[in-house]
Design a protein around this motif. Structure first.
Motif, PDB file in Angstrom:
ATOM      1  N   LEU A   1      -3.103 -11.550   0.782  1.00  0.00           N
ATOM      2  CA  LEU A   1      -3.203 -10.668  -0.690  1.00  0.00           C
ATOM      3  C   LEU A   1      -2.896  -9.158  -0.088  1.00  0.00           C
ATOM      4  CD1 LEU A   1      -4.872 -11.475  -3.603  1.00  0.00           C
ATOM      5  CD2 LEU A   1      -2.509 -11.638  -3.642  1.00  0.00           C
TER       6      LEU A   1
ATOM      7  N   ILE B   1      -6.437  -5.035  -3.931  1.00  0.00           N
ATOM      8  CA  ILE B   1      -5.474  -5.508  -4.597  1.00  0.00           C
ATOM      9  C   ILE B   1      -6.276  -5.634  -5.792  1.00  0.00           C
ATOM     10  CG2 ILE B   1      -4.979  -7.636  -4.100  1.00  0.00           C
ATOM     11  CD1 ILE B   1      -2.574  -5.744  -5.764  1.00  0.00           C
ATOM     12  N   SER B   2      -7.490  -7.115  -5.636  1.00  0.00           N
ATOM     13  CA  SER B   2      -8.155  -6.803  -7.509  1.00  0.00           C
ATOM     14  C   SER B   2      -9.274  -6.048  -7.679  1.00  0.00           C
ATOM     15  CB  SER B   2      -9.246  -7.575  -6.273  1.00  0.00           C
ATOM     16  OG  SER B   2      -8.440  -9.170  -6.607  1.00  0.00           O
ATOM     17  N   TYR B   3     -10.187  -5.046  -6.307  1.00  0.00           N
ATOM     18  CA  TYR B   3     -10.283  -4.130  -7.303  1.00  0.00           C
ATOM     19  C   TYR B   3      -9.838  -2.880  -7.712  1.00  0.00           C
ATOM     20  CZ  TYR B   3     -14.295  -5.422  -4.092  1.00  0.00           C
ATOM     21  OH  TYR B   3     -14.949  -5.929  -2.739  1.00  0.00           O
TER      22      TYR B   3
ATOM     23  N   LEU C   1      -6.454  -3.635  -9.149  1.00  0.00           N
ATOM     24  CA  LEU C   1      -5.913  -3.784 -10.831  1.00  0.00           C
ATOM     25  C   LEU C   1      -7.483  -3.801 -11.448  1.00  0.00           C
ATOM     26  CD1 LEU C   1      -4.193  -6.561  -9.558  1.00  0.00           C
ATOM     27  CD2 LEU C   1      -3.398  -4.774 -10.989  1.00  0.00           C
ATOM     28  N   VAL C   2      -9.082  -3.722 -11.787  1.00  0.00           N
ATOM     29  CA  VAL C   2     -10.031  -3.927 -12.463  1.00  0.00           C
ATOM     30  C   VAL C   2     -10.648  -2.278 -12.608  1.00  0.00           C
ATOM     31  CG1 VAL C   2     -12.023  -3.854 -12.434  1.00  0.00           C
ATOM     32  CG2 VAL C   2     -11.258  -5.855 -11.327  1.00  0.00           C
TER      33      VAL C   2
ATOM     34  N   ASN D   1      -3.368   3.007  -2.693  1.00  0.00           N
ATOM     35  CA  ASN D   1      -3.131   1.688  -2.204  1.00  0.00           C
ATOM     36  C   ASN D   1      -1.707   1.348  -3.405  1.00  0.00           C
ATOM     37  OD1 ASN D   1      -3.829   0.780  -0.590  1.00  0.00           O
ATOM     38  ND2 ASN D   1      -5.959  -0.441  -1.513  1.00  0.00           N
TER      39      ASN D   1
ATOM     40  N   PHE E   1      -2.238   3.052  -6.465  1.00  0.00           N
ATOM     41  CA  PHE E   1      -2.743   3.412  -7.379  1.00  0.00           C
ATOM     42  C   PHE E   1      -2.539   4.586  -8.104  1.00  0.00           C
ATOM     43  CE2 PHE E   1      -4.094  -1.194  -8.817  1.00  0.00           C
ATOM     44  CZ  PHE E   1      -4.554  -1.240  -7.221  1.00  0.00           C
TER      45      PHE E   1
END
Lengths: 243, 446
Positions: B248, B252-254, B256-257, B290, B292
């Motif tokens: 991944l 990315i998880s950070y 999206l959360v 990233n 965002f």
């Protein structure tokens, strides 16, 4: 004659296209299907809570519990303890970390010889890093050598670590990576996982697995259909099918 | 509802002319979507509804050669066999269900009779009921007398051990790997690829072919000799390990959360999260670098948080009053009748769903009443519905952001969009596979 061969080639190309032709799903059709999917808010909240809890964001998990009404899937008090251990290792205070782990649950290190060895190895690395050479050698001999005798891979690791002492310029030696912060993080991660497992909790958050599943599912579907893909996970934008 | 070219909430498809400046149409739209979201998913229900075989089919069996017991769960070969076209074959009463990972059934050989020519396998609907499964196309069978696997022709392939009186043999289909698998006395014998010709509905099939052979069948009414649950878990694990190898993008998880918290207005959580992220080792940088884009979903964060809190606590008066102060264009007092009429006619046409208008009508009314709790729509203020109302109000506020590009984005966080895409891809893939296999269910993962 050349026209003949031209036509033959064209037919062959068409035949190839037909053999590999995939079903095409338009954006409109795909968006309709996306809208038909039911995703429950409670499930997404659980996913987020699971992430916060597994990664150790205690305060954020508490706040999320208050703001969303989602119950954490683990006792928040145990997270604080776990994070203290992780932080101790990350800062190089391995003795402190070992003490804390044993306070939390003495069985963890008892049932995890590999973890215990890696923690001891980290202690050795820290002693070497701080220039305490004599202490390091003594420690290696008393605590680590007996482990090395029991287990071949432990012995190899031990030899690698001790070899740090042989080099004047540690930053350039082949085992220099042991002194890198990434080694501490590796050990910290290992201890974090062991604690979670001992608490009957999965050691990894579920969210990254779902993201990987999405990538996999799209790759699988690519073989059968052309459809709007999401290529950038961070903004979840659909890209039109290329046909 | 058109999602492009909207300007401060007014749709440009002709309906807005009647509403001039009021976001009621948005309110209704979001409420309907919210309501649909909270109901049960169709895929969950369909998997329970698919019928499974329970007993043997006595109508379709080769009646002259075998006898099926009254309970329809065992067969006996009655005569002496003379040639290859007097096999006693019987199928299950229903084909194997497909909307799952595996299907499996077992036979118990009560008596191997004169020659032990028993078979277990799968056949399609039009199978010639006088031939062993596997001897004809579109069938497969594991035979007890020679231990061979037959797949559509008279010559079989070496497969496993023979089996006889007292043995329990099982046959199954693995839809994920598109294979048949067989077991003997609780141990896996082997797997074979389920060829393309064997698509379509497959019936569990058993056969007997020599005098006095007797076989009992188990479609799950008794415990299996083979640990099916364990096998299923192993198969899932295999796939899981393949998926875990995928890499991944970092953090990315950070990200999206974080954007989830921003989207729904969970401000306190977000602040704690940001604070903690900064002090992790190594620190997590998840801002613009990233990809965002925070501008749009950081919009009105504090107000959305406050409103959510008020609604969750049941303080509707306070919530409505704040909403009127901050976003007068969303709430219209006294326009109840028109709003209700609009809801019933316009959106009923638009969504073509029966029975939804009551909820929509009620939600709109809720916003229009001076004293909602005392109104007949007070039920919406019950705790379970409060999150629904809070999410809707949240979406409506987000839609007032001049930078908002699409309406549906106001209702769905990035995380939700990704989960929808995942579900849709799995469903489409299953459809391309002839509807075989499991659908993706978030609840199962959790």
């Amino acid at each position: 004659m050349s026209l003949f061969w031209f036509v033959i080639r064209q037919l062959a190309e068409i035949e190839e296209q037909m053999a590999t032709s995939k079903k095409v799903i338009t954006r409109e059709e795909w968006e309709k299907r996306l809208n038909d999917v039911k995703i429950r808010k409670e499930d997404m909240n659980k996913l987020v809570m699971n992430f916060l809890v597994t990664e150790g964001y205690v305060e954020a998990a508490e706040k999320f519990q208050m703001e969303s009404g989602t119950e954490p899937d683990i006792d928040l008090a145990t997270i604080t303890d776990r994070m203290a251990v992780k932080k101790a290792v990350q800062s190089g205070n391995v003795e402190d970390a070992i003490e804390k782990v044993n306070d939390l649950n003495p069985e963890i290190l008892d049932t995890n010889p590999q973890l215990f060895f890696h923690l001891q190895q980290q202690r050795l690395i820290e002693l070497i890093r701080n220039g305490k050479i004599e202490e390091a050698l003594e420690f290696a001999q008393e605590e680590l050598a007996p482990r090395g005798e029991e287990n071949q891979s432990f012995l190899e690791e031990l030899e690698r670590t001790v070899s740090l002492l042989a080099f004047e310029d540690v930053s350039n030696c082949p085992v220099g990576e042991l002194l890198d912060i990434s080694q501490r993080l590796k050990t910290a991660s290992e201890v974090n996982a062991a604690i979670l497992t001992s608490q009957s909790h999965e050691k990894d958050p579920k969210l990254p697995s779902l993201l990987k599943m999405l990538i996999w599912a799209q790759n699988q579907l690519d073989e059968k259909a052309a459809y709007p893909r999401i290529n950038d996970l961070s903004n979840a934008t659909l890209e039109d099918p290329t046909v | 509802m058109n999602s492009s070219n909207t300007n401060n909430g007014q749709s440009n498809n002709g309906k807005s002319s009647r509403l001039d400046g009021i976001n009621r149409d948005l309110g209704l739209y979001f409420l309907e979507l919210s309501r649909l979201r909270s109901s049960a998913a169709p895929t969950e229900m369909e998997e329970d509804e698919e019928e499974a075989p329970k007993e043997l089919n006595t109508i379709n069996s080769s009646g002259g050669f075998l006898v099926v017991a009254p309970d329809k769960l065992s067969v006996k070969y009655t005569t002496v066999n003379l040639h290859g076209h007097d096999v006693g074959v019987v199928q299950a009463n229903k084909p194997a269900p497909v909307k799952r990972l595996l299907y499996y059934f077992e036979i118990y050989v009560k008596d191997a009779g004169a020659k032990g020519q028993i078979a277990i396998g799968f056949t399609n609907e039009g199978f010639k009921m006088r031939r062993q499964p596997g001897w004809e196309v579109n069938s497969c069978g594991y035979h007890g007398d020679d231990g061979l696997l037959y797949r559509g022709q008279g010559k079989g392939d070496a497969f496993g051990p023979t089996y006889t009186t007292g043995d329990t043999v099982g046959g199954g289909i693995n839809y994920a790997s598109q294979e048949f698998f067989f077991t003997k006395n609780g141990v896996l014998v082997g797997t074979v690829c389920k060829e393309k010709e064997m698509k379509g509905r497959l019936f569990p099939t058993i056969a007997v072919h020599s005098q006095n052979e007797e076989v009992h069948v188990n479609f799950g009414q008794k415990k299996f000799a083979f640990d099916l649950k364990e096998y299923e878990a192993q198969e899932r694990l295999k796939r899981q390990m393949t998926i875990e190898k995928i890499s991944l993008p970092p953090n990315i998880s950070y990200g999206l959360v974080r954007s989830y918290l921003l989207h729904y207005g969970y401000e306190d959580t977000l602040n704690s999260f940001d604070l903690a992220s900064k002090s992790t080792i190594p620190p997590v940088y998840i801002a613009q670098e990233n990809g965002f884009d925070e501008q749009d979903i950081g919009y009105a964060l504090n107000q959305r948080k406050i409103l959510r809190q008020l609604i969750r606590n049941g303080e509707i008066d306070a919530a409505i009053s704040k909403l009127r102060d901050w976003y007068p264009q969303i709430v219209q007092v006294g326009a109840l009748e028109e709003a209700v009429k609009y809801g019933r006619i316009e959106l009923a046409k638009f969504f073509r769903l029966a029975g939804f208008d009551d909820l929509v009508q009620d939600c709109v009314a809720l916003l229009a009443y001076e004293h909602p709790q005392e109104s007949c729509v007070g039920y919406l203020l019950e705790e379970s519905q409060r999150d629904l109302v809070a999410d809707t109000v949240n979406a409506m506020i987000l839609s007032t952001n001049p930078n908002t590009q699409d309406m549906e984005g106001c209702l769905q966080s990035y995380l939700e969009r990704l989960l929808r895409q995942l579900t849709a891809c799995c469903l489409e893939r299953r459809s391309a596979n002839g509807e075989q296999g499991e659908a993706f269910l978030l609840r199962r993962v959790l």
